[in-house]
Scaffold this active site. Structure first.
Site, PDB file in Angstrom:
ATOM      1  N   THR A 119       0.813  -1.212   0.000  1.00  0.00           N
ATOM      2  CA  THR A 119       0.000   0.000   0.000  1.00  0.00           C
ATOM      3  C   THR A 119       0.848   1.264   0.000  1.00  0.00           C
ATOM      4  OG1 THR A 119      -1.499   1.307   1.382  1.00  0.00           O
ATOM      5  CG2 THR A 119      -0.096  -0.228   2.531  1.00  0.00           C
ATOM      6  N   TYR A 143      -1.954   0.321   9.876  1.00  0.00           N
ATOM      7  CA  TYR A 143      -2.193  -0.389   8.620  1.00  0.00           C
ATOM      8  C   TYR A 143      -0.931  -0.354   7.746  1.00  0.00           C
ATOM      9  CZ  TYR A 143      -3.725  -1.195   3.858  1.00  0.00           C
ATOM     10  OH  TYR A 143      -3.819  -1.652   2.570  1.00  0.00           O
TER      11      TYR A 143
END
Ligand code: UD1
Length: 332
Positions: A119, A143
């Site tokens: 990501t 995250y």
């Protein structure tokens, strides 16, 4: 195409299911591993679905016994930034620890290729809002860190084993299958495009803008929105690259330009032909002001050329899917 099998973890989820659809269309052998916590059985259009968790060693070993897996595409993960801020251990468990188990069993089974869903959140707040693959990784939320730790494990394993990987750092994925068979279906979604399309079809009263005082041209957050079909195609290209003997690499997946929250909402209004009830709210924890890809390396390395770099097309397909969800019981 080969006789080997591709293991797709998280293949019943949003991005994974679009990749499975493209792989299936090419005649690849596929086994999907998904615990259906956020994915849908109906989204798996090709291959066999094994319901299980990526961190479950017994389940993984059974798959490696039954199928001749040469490639893993690893999508299974929790992906919501604010949720990771609120429940970090869940993210480190589900994303990082599960990936470690998968890598261990994959190495044991002699898997040769690994395509990893990482990501843009690994970059944190890059200088100038633009991140190249060489930009320092300094995640600002659990995250991003959960994914960065997985990247490190993969890198270190690849250094001492025959496994080669393509790590794809996704920017903001949006849109759906142009033929309307699958799309973003997660309940309680937080993604901007999804939330706005839910407001259009009457699933929500309003859309909040999280922060109007960012140092961006209109004060709202700027992101690099990439169509899920183009992203899925990048995975196909990554597979071909690895099969052709390509060296391990890390690649940004974005278009190289961004849109603000206001620009996205304006486009949703334009495509839908209606006004949204927009509320200006406080900033959301864990959000960088701007996140845009330096997107040259993926084109050079994989020969990837986006076909749908168009906010209107992205929004139209997202809205099309949301209308489908509102009309039938697809996700029930
Ligand atoms: C998304 C991805 C994340 C990825 C990141 C890369 C998911 C669930 N999230 O996160 O995995 O690492 O892109 O950039 O797939 N916003 C609003 N109102 C809303 C929702 C969002 O104003 O109701 C704003 C946010 O503050 C942000 C922008 O819209 O500025 C995009 O947010 P969102 O769609 O939630 O994606 P990211 O948090 O960027």
């Amino acid at each position: 195409m080969t006789d080997k099998t591709i293991l797709v973890t998280g293949g019943a989820g949003y991005i994974g299911s679009h990749v499975v659809r493209q792989l299936g269309g090419l005649g690849e052998n596929i086994v999907v591993l998904d615990d259906l916590s956020t994915g849908f059985r109906r989204a798996v259009l090709h291959g066999e679905l094994v319901v299980g968790n990526t961190g479950d060693v017994a389940c993984l070993d059974k798959i490696f016994e039954r199928f001749d897996v040469d490639t893993i595409m690893h999508f299974a993960a929790r992906t919501i930034v604010p949720e990771s801020v609120a429940d970090p251990l869940r993210y480190y468990g589900n994303n990082t620890c599960a990936t470690r188990m998968l890598l261990e069993r994959a190495a044991n089974a002699g898997v040769e290729h690994f395509v990893f869903s990482s990501t843009a959140a690994v970059y944190g707040i890059p200088e100038g809002g633009v991140a190249a693959e060489t930009t320092p990784t300094e995640p600002i939320n659990p995250y991003g860190l959960s994914k960065l730790m997985s990247e490190w494990m993969l890198r270190d394993l690849a250094a001492v084993s025959p496994l080669r990987h393509v790590t794809l750092r996704y920017f903001n994925v949006a849109g759906s299958d142009p033929e309307g068979r699958i799309g973003q279906s997660t309940p309680n979604a937080t993604l901007l495009t999804k939330v706005a399309c839910e407001a259009v079809v009457g699933k929500r009263e309003s859309v909040s803008i999280f922060g109007t005082d960012y140092p961006t041209p209109d004060g709202t957050g700027v992101r690099d929105y990439i169509h899920v079909e183009d992203l899925a195609d990048a995975h196909i290209k990554a597979l071909c690259y690895l099969r052709d003997g390509g060296a391990s690499t890390t690649l940004n997946c974005g278009y190289g330009h961004g849109y603000s929250v206001r620009e996205v909402l304006n486009m949703v209004e334009q495509v839908a032909g209606c006004r949204l009830n927009v509320i200006e709210a406080d900033r959301r924890d864990g959000d960088p002001p701007t996140l845009i890809a330096q997107a040259a390396r993926i084109r050079e390395t994989l020969g990837w050329e986006p076909a749908l770099d168009d906010l209107e097309a992205i929004v139209a397909s997202a809205l099309n899917w949301e209308q489908r969800l509102a009309e039938d019981s697809w996700a029930a």
